[in-house]
Design a protein around this motif. Structure first.
Motif, PDB file in Angstrom:
ATOM      1  N   ASN A  76       0.885  -1.279   0.079  1.00  9.63           N
ATOM      2  CA  ASN A  76      -0.040  -0.073   0.004  1.00  9.63           C
ATOM      3  C   ASN A  76       0.955   1.154   0.055  1.00  9.63           C
ATOM      4  O   ASN A  76       0.524   2.408  -0.693  1.00  9.63           O
ATOM      5  CB  ASN A  76      -0.943  -0.028   1.088  1.00  9.63           C
ATOM      6  N   LEU A  77       2.046   1.331   0.721  1.00  4.81           N
ATOM      7  CA  LEU A  77       3.033   2.438   0.440  1.00  4.81           C
ATOM      8  C   LEU A  77       3.434   2.588  -0.889  1.00  4.81           C
ATOM      9  O   LEU A  77       3.379   3.722  -1.386  1.00  4.81           O
ATOM     10  CB  LEU A  77       4.279   2.207   1.571  1.00  4.81           C
ATOM     11  N   LEU A  78       3.639   1.425  -1.695  1.00  4.04           N
ATOM     12  CA  LEU A  78       4.241   1.708  -2.972  1.00  4.04           C
ATOM     13  C   LEU A  78       2.907   2.085  -3.839  1.00  4.04           C
ATOM     14  O   LEU A  78       3.290   2.872  -4.692  1.00  4.04           O
ATOM     15  CB  LEU A  78       4.399   0.166  -3.646  1.00  4.04           C
ATOM     16  N   ILE A  79       1.645   1.618  -3.714  1.00  7.46           N
ATOM     17  CA  ILE A  79       0.771   2.209  -4.500  1.00  7.46           C
ATOM     18  C   ILE A  79       0.472   3.646  -4.184  1.00  7.46           C
ATOM     19  O   ILE A  79       0.378   4.485  -5.193  1.00  7.46           O
ATOM     20  CB  ILE A  79      -0.646   1.452  -4.054  1.00  7.46           C
ATOM     21  N   LEU A  80       0.371   3.968  -2.843  1.00  2.19           N
ATOM     22  CA  LEU A  80       0.056   5.353  -2.460  1.00  2.19           C
ATOM     23  C   LEU A  80       1.273   6.543  -2.867  1.00  2.19           C
ATOM     24  O   LEU A  80       0.820   7.407  -3.289  1.00  2.19           O
ATOM     25  CB  LEU A  80      -0.147   5.756  -1.073  1.00  2.19           C
ATOM     26  N   GLY A  81       2.417   5.874  -2.722  1.00  2.00           N
ATOM     27  CA  GLY A  81       3.580   6.640  -3.287  1.00  2.00           C
ATOM     28  C   GLY A  81       3.381   7.045  -4.754  1.00  2.00           C
ATOM     29  O   GLY A  81       3.621   8.049  -5.140  1.00  2.00           O
ATOM     30  N   ARG A  82       3.220   5.878  -5.711  1.00  2.00           N
ATOM     31  CA  ARG A  82       3.358   6.191  -6.999  1.00  2.00           C
ATOM     32  C   ARG A  82       1.932   7.058  -7.443  1.00  2.00           C
ATOM     33  O   ARG A  82       2.143   7.798  -8.261  1.00  2.00           O
ATOM     34  CB  ARG A  82       2.915   4.840  -7.915  1.00  2.00           C
ATOM     35  N   ILE A  83       0.812   7.053  -6.799  1.00  3.20           N
ATOM     36  CA  ILE A  83      -0.356   7.575  -6.973  1.00  3.20           C
ATOM     37  C   ILE A  83      -0.021   8.995  -6.862  1.00  3.20           C
ATOM     38  O   ILE A  83      -0.305  10.167  -7.608  1.00  3.20           O
ATOM     39  CB  ILE A  83      -1.756   7.197  -6.316  1.00  3.20           C
ATOM     40  N   ALA A  84       0.773   9.288  -5.815  1.00  9.21           N
ATOM     41  CA  ALA A  84       1.024  10.707  -5.395  1.00  9.21           C
ATOM     42  C   ALA A  84       1.938  11.434  -6.315  1.00  9.21           C
ATOM     43  O   ALA A  84       1.928  12.451  -6.893  1.00  9.21           O
ATOM     44  CB  ALA A  84       1.215  10.797  -4.034  1.00  9.21           C
ATOM     45  N   SER A  85       3.081  10.724  -6.650  1.00  8.70           N
ATOM     46  CA  SER A  85       4.182  11.141  -7.195  1.00  8.70           C
ATOM     47  C   SER A  85       3.900  11.384  -8.636  1.00  8.70           C
ATOM     48  O   SER A  85       4.336  12.485  -9.242  1.00  8.70           O
ATOM     49  CB  SER A  85       5.537  10.275  -7.238  1.00  8.70           C
ATOM     50  N   ASN A  86       3.109  10.758  -9.167  1.00 14.67           N
ATOM     51  CA  ASN A  86       2.784  10.824 -10.570  1.00 14.67           C
ATOM     52  C   ASN A  86       1.914  12.096 -10.984  1.00 14.67           C
ATOM     53  O   ASN A  86       1.571  12.383 -12.130  1.00 14.67           O
ATOM     54  CB  ASN A  86       2.133   9.496 -11.109  1.00 14.67           C
TER      55      ASN A  86
END
Length: 289
Positions: A237-247
């Motif tokens: 979930n950290l990976l998913i949320l990080g990608r959503i935010a950074s993109n």
């Protein structure tokens, strides 16, 4: 005989690149032209310029480059315009601002959205495949589709195979030789889960509210969840949320910094999960205090 040789067309491209840096709004500057005759850039956008001859007159092609990975997105190509070189720099700059830059912004948004969806799909796929391999006895990746399909064998006559659909939102799970008590439990769990599902409300506020509720529930139940599973799910979930935010960020450097930091944290959490000792079957998680 052509009116313009290569050197003349190169000079035209370079001269126009220099002039456009002065007439386009924003902090435009010349960049090293590797794939073209001249190029200029500002934060988040790079323009390639090259000259060519048509019907005895010199023309200039100007192409706006898209984010890396755009070639994998269907229906997307770098926007481009062509102009006569006898036009004033002011009018060419106006044409770029009116036609090329808006098209670039629109196509860039499409590319980033598509790449974000693909990264999310890959993260979800990797998570469920890794979980299958870690959990199921004798789990091995499929030889032809190791990223989306796995199988396992044993004990006794039991075997299983899992294949993810393209969107990684659903999967085909086949179980063979399943003990009857386990079969009954699976049927019961599946039936209750599908019966309880309700259509999700799609508003952004509701999605964020649901996320906050889920995190609150996790905090309350954390001591009842096996530590290895808690760590694996946290990493995903950290990976998913990080990608959503950074993109969503336009600043490429800042985006890469966040993604690098997220990857480091996710890697540490996953390693912590792998290093945990295997808990005997008779052990139970500590009670909630």
């Amino acid at each position: 005989m052509p009116n313009y040789d290569h050197e003349a067309l190169l000079r035209i491209a370079i001269e126009h690149a220099d002039a456009l840096c002065e007439h386009l709004a924003g902090d435009w500057h010349r960049t090293e032209a590797v794939q073209t005759e001249a190029s200029i850039a500002r934060d988040g956008c790079e323009l390639y310029l090259w000259g060519y001859e048509q019907n005895g007159t010199a023309r200039l092609s100007i192409q706006a480059q898209l984010p890396d990975g755009w070639g994998a997105v269907d229906g997307v190509t770098p926007p481009e315009i062509t102009v006569h070189t006898d036009r004033s720099i002011e009018s060419i700059a106006t044409d770029i601002a009116r036609r090329l830059l808006p098209a670039h912004a629109e196509q860039t948004a499409r590319v980033r959205e598509a790449l974000e969806r693909e990264e999310l799909r890959q993260a979800v796929a990797a998570s469920i495949i890794d979980y299958f391999l870690e959990t199921m006895p004798g789990g091995v990746p499929d030889l032809h589709h190791p990223g989306t399909a796995v199988t396992s064998r044993g004990p006794d006559r039991f075997s299983a195979s899992l294949r993810l659909d393209h969107d990684a939102q659903t999967a085909d799970l086949h179980l063979r030789g399943t003990p009857i008590d386990l079969t009954r439990s699976l049927v019961d769990l599946t039936g209750r889960r599908l019966s309880d599902e309700t259509p999700a409300e799609g508003t952004a506020d509701r999605v964020l509210d649901d996320l906050a509720d889920a995190i609150t529930a996790l905090a309350s139940a954390r001591k009842r969840i096996p530590m290895d599973r808690l760590l694996r799910e946290t990493a995903l979930n950290l990976l998913i949320l990080g990608r959503i935010a950074s993109n969503r960020l336009d600043d490429r450097v800042r985006r890469e910094e966040i993604e690098s930091a997220t990857d480091d944290l996710v890697t540490q959490i996953r390693h912590a999960a792998w290093e945990l000792p295997v808990r005997p079957a008779s052990d139970t998680p500590p009670a909630e205090h």
